[in-house]
Design an enzyme around this catalytic site. Structure first.
Site, PDB file in Angstrom:
ATOM      1  N   LYS A   1       0.844  -1.200   0.000  1.00 59.49           N
ATOM      2  CA  LYS A   1       0.000   0.000   0.000  1.00 59.49           C
ATOM      3  C   LYS A   1       0.879   1.249   0.000  1.00 59.49           C
ATOM      4  CE  LYS A   1      -4.269  -1.916   0.765  1.00 59.49           C
ATOM      5  NZ  LYS A   1      -4.431  -3.116   1.554  1.00 59.49           N
TER       6      LYS A   1
ATOM      7  N   LYS B   1      -3.417  -9.364  -9.519  1.00 60.35           N
ATOM      8  CA  LYS B   1      -4.286 -10.003  -8.531  1.00 60.35           C
ATOM      9  C   LYS B   1      -5.636  -9.256  -8.488  1.00 60.35           C
ATOM     10  CE  LYS B   1      -5.244  -9.813  -3.855  1.00 60.35           C
ATOM     11  NZ  LYS B   1      -5.332  -9.377  -2.583  1.00 60.35           N
TER      12      LYS B   1
ATOM     13  N   LYS C   1     -10.481  -5.451  -4.788  1.00 58.88           N
ATOM     14  CA  LYS C   1     -11.406  -4.312  -4.786  1.00 58.88           C
ATOM     15  C   LYS C   1     -10.644  -3.018  -4.980  1.00 58.88           C
ATOM     16  CE  LYS C   1     -12.558  -5.857  -0.394  1.00 58.88           C
ATOM     17  NZ  LYS C   1     -13.114  -7.079   0.081  1.00 58.88           N
TER      18      LYS C   1
END
Ligand code: ADP
Ligand code: TRP
Length: 323
Positions: free
Chosen positions: A110, A188, A191
């Site tokens: 992230k 991958k 969401k």
């Protein structure tokens, strides 16, 4: 065997969630003592709109019930109905080195993508370890991206047990055949990457999305390697094994256009998931019954958690008044 898993209510569930995690959650309910929860404390790291969090929490419940979770067999509950996990996460943080958390892939990914990292996201593995250890879970069925968190949980159980005494059981991860389900862009499916095919997406939009799956430019007549194809990766999961073998053969001999495989994938999606839209609408029309299921699951889960917590507090010398 005690099986536990959590699923975050942070967006519509997609095929990656289904084939990577949910499918095996539902299969495992037949033979095991299962605890499955909707990880709403975890979602606070990314969802900070109360109405949306409430809605997403209900949606995950509807999705699981639609896909066959049986509340008679599974303890199905909301994370926030067992607030003791946050207490255990704190205790675990006091026996865990900061370096362990700094090595977590999810937070590193992230950060690398430029997404903001709050302390909750950084400390996520502590709460996840608490989720698992507080029920003395033996097995944790998840997708591949979560394995590192479970290895960290094993480490944390060890740190606590060595520092104090044996309170926690070492859990093992369990993967199914769909380690990493690719999204429409080949990364991958997630969401947060905008590449997902939702479980209960609008039929037209979903078909369009399936037709947009990224493929290479091998000409129709040439043989193709199914192992390199994002469409085949999904077909293999959704089709019966015999049909999947037939597609594999057709890829290898050549003469197959990717469009044909995509079309079939869209059909199979409609058969497997589209056919359940109606059932999902029926669950969604019974929010009070779903609330009862989650509440009663929460009570049962909390009773187990409170017992283990009492042992953990006693092991580290935390004295609390009896209520
Ligand atoms: P997302 O990446 O979309 O936010 P989550 O992190 O909430 O998904 O994942 C929920 C569960 O689904 C986890 O057990 C995770 O391992 C599994 N999962 C998610 N995406 C995939 C994928 N693309 N392939 C396999 N498993 C996945
Ligand atoms: N971290 C998991 C995910 O993003 C969700 C989760 C939270 C979980 N606590 C858990 C999974 C405990 C297994 C066990 O998908």
């Amino acid at each position: 065997m005690r099986v536990l898993s959590g699923i975050q209510p942070s967006g519509a569930l997609h095929l990656g969630n289904y084939f990577g995690a949910m499918k095996q959650h539902i299969e495992l309910q037949e033979e095991n003592e299962c605890f499955y929860f909707i990880a709403n404390y975890h979602s606070l790291t990314t969802i900070q709109d109360p109405e949306r969090l409430r809605e997403l929490t209900r949606d995950v419940a509807f999705d699981y019930l639609t896909m066959g979770l049986d509340p008679e067999k599974v303890i199905f509950f909301r994370h926030s109905d067992v607030p003791e996990v946050t207490e255990l996460a704190w205790i675990l943080s006091t026996v865990t080195g900061k370096g362990l958390l700094e090595r977590a892939h999810s937070f590193k990914d992230k950060t690398a993508k430029g997404l903001g990292v709050n302390m909750g996201l950084f400390c996520y593995p502590l709460l996840m370890a608490a989720d698992i250890l507080i029920y003395r879970s033996d097995v944790v069925p998840v997708g591949k991206d979560q394995v590192q968190h479970i290895e960290m949980t094993q480490d944390m159980a060890g740190y606590f047990n060595q520092t104090y005494r044996e309170v926690f059981v070492r859990p093992e991860p369990r993967l199914n055949e769909a380690f990493v389900v690719p999204g429409v862009d080949g990364q991958k499916m997630s969401k947060s990457y905008g590449n997902a095919i939702d479980l209960f997406g609008d039929p037209k939009a979903t078909k369009k999305r399936i037709m947009s799956i990224k493929t290479d430019s091998t000409p129709v007549e040439d043989p193709k390697d199914p192992a390199q194809c994002n469409v085949f990766a999904l077909l293999k999961l959704i089709a019966e094994p015999e049909e999947a073998r037939e597609w594999e053969r057709r890829y290898r001999v050549g003469g197959l256009g990717y469009g044909q495989a995509k079309k079939r994938l869209a059909e199979l999606y409609e058969e497997k998931f589209g056919s359940k839209r109606e059932l999902r609408a029926q669950w969604a029309a019974r929010p009070d019954d779903v609330e009862d299921i989650l509440r009663s699951g929460g009570r049962r889960a909390r009773a187990v958690a409170q017992e283990v917590m009492a042992e953990a507090r006693a092991a580290c010398g935390l004295v609390t008044a009896k209520h």
